[in-house]
Design a protein around this motif. Structure first.
Motif, PDB file in Angstrom:
ATOM      1  N   THR A   1      34.618  37.353 -26.285  1.00  0.00           N
ATOM      2  CA  THR A   1      35.633  38.380 -26.138  1.00  0.00           C
ATOM      3  C   THR A   1      36.714  38.146 -27.190  1.00  0.00           C
ATOM      4  OG1 THR A   1      37.041  39.543 -24.546  1.00  0.00           O
ATOM      5  CG2 THR A   1      36.974  37.131 -24.381  1.00  0.00           C
ATOM      6  N   ASN A   2      37.801  38.890 -27.115  1.00  0.00           N
ATOM      7  CA  ASN A   2      38.806  38.777 -28.175  1.00  0.00           C
ATOM      8  C   ASN A   2      40.202  38.970 -27.599  1.00  0.00           C
ATOM      9  OD1 ASN A   2      39.915  41.737 -28.918  1.00  0.00           O
ATOM     10  ND2 ASN A   2      37.775  41.891 -28.270  1.00  0.00           N
TER      11      ASN A   2
ATOM     12  N   VAL B   1      37.300  36.607 -33.299  1.00  0.00           N
ATOM     13  CA  VAL B   1      38.265  37.388 -34.069  1.00  0.00           C
ATOM     14  C   VAL B   1      38.208  38.884 -33.758  1.00  0.00           C
ATOM     15  CG1 VAL B   1      38.295  35.719 -35.947  1.00  0.00           C
ATOM     16  CG2 VAL B   1      36.669  37.632 -36.023  1.00  0.00           C
ATOM     17  N   GLY B   2      37.174  39.343 -33.055  1.00  0.00           N
ATOM     18  CA  GLY B   2      37.120  40.744 -32.666  1.00  0.00           C
ATOM     19  C   GLY B   2      35.914  41.498 -33.183  1.00  0.00           C
ATOM     20  N   ASN B   3      35.604  41.343 -34.471  1.00  0.00           N
ATOM     21  CA  ASN B   3      34.444  41.985 -35.099  1.00  0.00           C
ATOM     22  C   ASN B   3      34.147  43.380 -34.551  1.00  0.00           C
ATOM     23  OD1 ASN B   3      34.117  39.914 -36.866  1.00  0.00           O
ATOM     24  ND2 ASN B   3      32.413  38.955 -35.823  1.00  0.00           N
TER      25      ASN B   3
ATOM     26  N   LEU C   1      41.325  48.562 -35.664  1.00  0.00           N
ATOM     27  CA  LEU C   1      42.218  47.408 -35.555  1.00  0.00           C
ATOM     28  C   LEU C   1      41.735  46.285 -36.476  1.00  0.00           C
ATOM     29  CD1 LEU C   1      42.714  47.189 -31.678  1.00  0.00           C
ATOM     30  CD2 LEU C   1      44.322  48.092 -33.374  1.00  0.00           C
ATOM     31  N   PRO C   2      42.645  45.442 -36.959  1.00  0.00           N
ATOM     32  CA  PRO C   2      42.235  44.307 -37.793  1.00  0.00           C
ATOM     33  C   PRO C   2      41.682  43.174 -36.939  1.00  0.00           C
ATOM     34  CG  PRO C   2      44.601  44.247 -37.471  1.00  0.00           C
ATOM     35  CD  PRO C   2      44.112  45.523 -36.817  1.00  0.00           C
TER      36      PRO C   2
END
Length: 363
Positions: free
Chosen positions: A82-83, A113-115, A123-124
């Motif tokens: 998860t992120n 990091v989200g990927n 989103l970054p």
């Protein structure tokens, strides 16, 4: 939509346990059906089942984990990953606490990091500084301590769960060191080539030693994207997007150690939503930067007898796996690939196949 079951090895201290084998199951169907897949993995002797989190690709990961907790008794459960971008750390802390209550001693919170969670919504990815801050907040809240939210208010989590381990997924040198420094465990995303694993674990060890921690006690999970085949060279094209994605997310230097030199642009036209989760896997393999099949095969194999896995048949139980064999490598030593239980060689994963029309490898 991508629904494979990928294999990972959870390496712990040889003084505690032998090498552990887990599977990664995307929540690509109703939670109760995916939970039955988790129960099947438990019945077959796997040690861990991991679920990724990507809100536009799959069902909610914590809903799925809740169903899996009710459906299983022994197997470890975790997010991979998860992120802290699409979910505020306080929201993640509450969700993790809730799952840990249902599966005491069995839940691991994997973070990244989200990927695929952040890119489709503009989103970054989460940077190292934000990861450090977010994990500090998570740990404080799960421990029951107050956290100062931007100097505006101090709050704590009611009914905390201090036992939840926080594992950080990393592919680049900076986050590998960060994982060694602050995380309870690390999830490697660098392939299974012995040279890349040696380099990655060395960065983890550097971070641990810089923080005065015992690197030999830090659990390391090797996340391995696998293709079961008798002809590695011929089927190397199937894992081409995986190698390209590793390079795209900070792991190019580790791929170079395995003899894979590739420069991947930030975005690749014609691939949605990204290389690892491509809806059209053939297009992802075609659009990925060119490398030879022989070089690509090194990304996934390490040795020819390296850990490999493939999805079980649609709507039918997978074949029984052979017995597992422990390894004697330490947690931050380069893991020794060992035989991994092999599902039947088909193109889809059991419970996920019915609702996921794209039977490609990947995450």
């Amino acid at each position: 939509m991508n629904c494979d079951i990928s294999a990972g090895v959870d390496q712990v201290s040889v003084d505690e346990k032998p090498l552990r084998i887990g599977v990664r199951v995307p929540p690509c169907d109703r939670a109760d059906r995916v939970a039955r897949t988790a129960r099947r993995a438990e019945d077959l002797g796997f040690d861990q089942v991991w679920f990724p989190d990507s809100q536009l690709l799959w069902r909610d990961v914590f809903t799925t984990l809740t169903a899996a907790a009710f459906a299983t008794e022994r197997i470890g459960l975790g997010t991979a990953v998860t992120n802290l971008a699409t979910r505020h750390p306080s929201v993640v802390a509450s969700a993790a606490r809730s799952v840990a209550e249902l599966a005491p001693g069995r839940f691991t919170l994997g973070l990244g990091v989200g990927n695929s969670s952040v890119a489709p919504v503009g989103l970054p990815q989460t940077g190292s500084a934000a990861l450090r801050e977010g994990m500090s907040m998570l740990r404080a809240l799960l421990d029951g301590r107050e956290w100062d939210f931007e100097g505006k208010v101090r709050s704590r989590l009611r009914d905390p769960q201090p036992s939840v381990p926080l594992h950080l997924a990393a592919s680049g040198p900076r986050n590998l060191r960060l994982a060694g420094e602050i995380a309870d465990g690390v999830i490697l995303l660098s392939g299974v080539s012995p040279r890349t694993l040696a380099a990655a674990t060395a960065r983890v060890r550097e971070g641990a030693e810089a923080a005065g921690r015992n690197a030999e006690r830090l659990p390391v999970t090797v996340s391995a994207f696998c293709e079961v085949t008798d002809d590695i060279e011929a089927d190397a094209r199937l894992i081409k997007p995986i190698c390209a994605s590793i390079a795209q997310n900070g792991g190019a230097s580790f791929l170079a150690l395995a003899g894979i030199d590739v420069d991947v642009p930030e975005t690749i036209e014609g691939v949605h939503p990204d290389l690892v989760h491509a809806e059209d896997w053939d297009a992802a393999a075609t659009c990925s930067p060119r490398t030879s099949d022989g070089r690509r095969s090194r990304c996934a194999r390490g040795r020819r007898d390296a850990a490999r896995s493939r999805r079980p048949p649609a709507r039918t139980p997978p074949r029984p796996r052979p017995a597992r064999h422990p390894t004697t490598a330490g947690p931050t030593s380069p893991p020794t690939p060992g035989p991994v239980p092999r599902p039947a060689p088909t193109r889809r994963s059991g419970a996920c196949a019915a609702s996921c029309p794209h039977p490609m490898p990947g995450r």
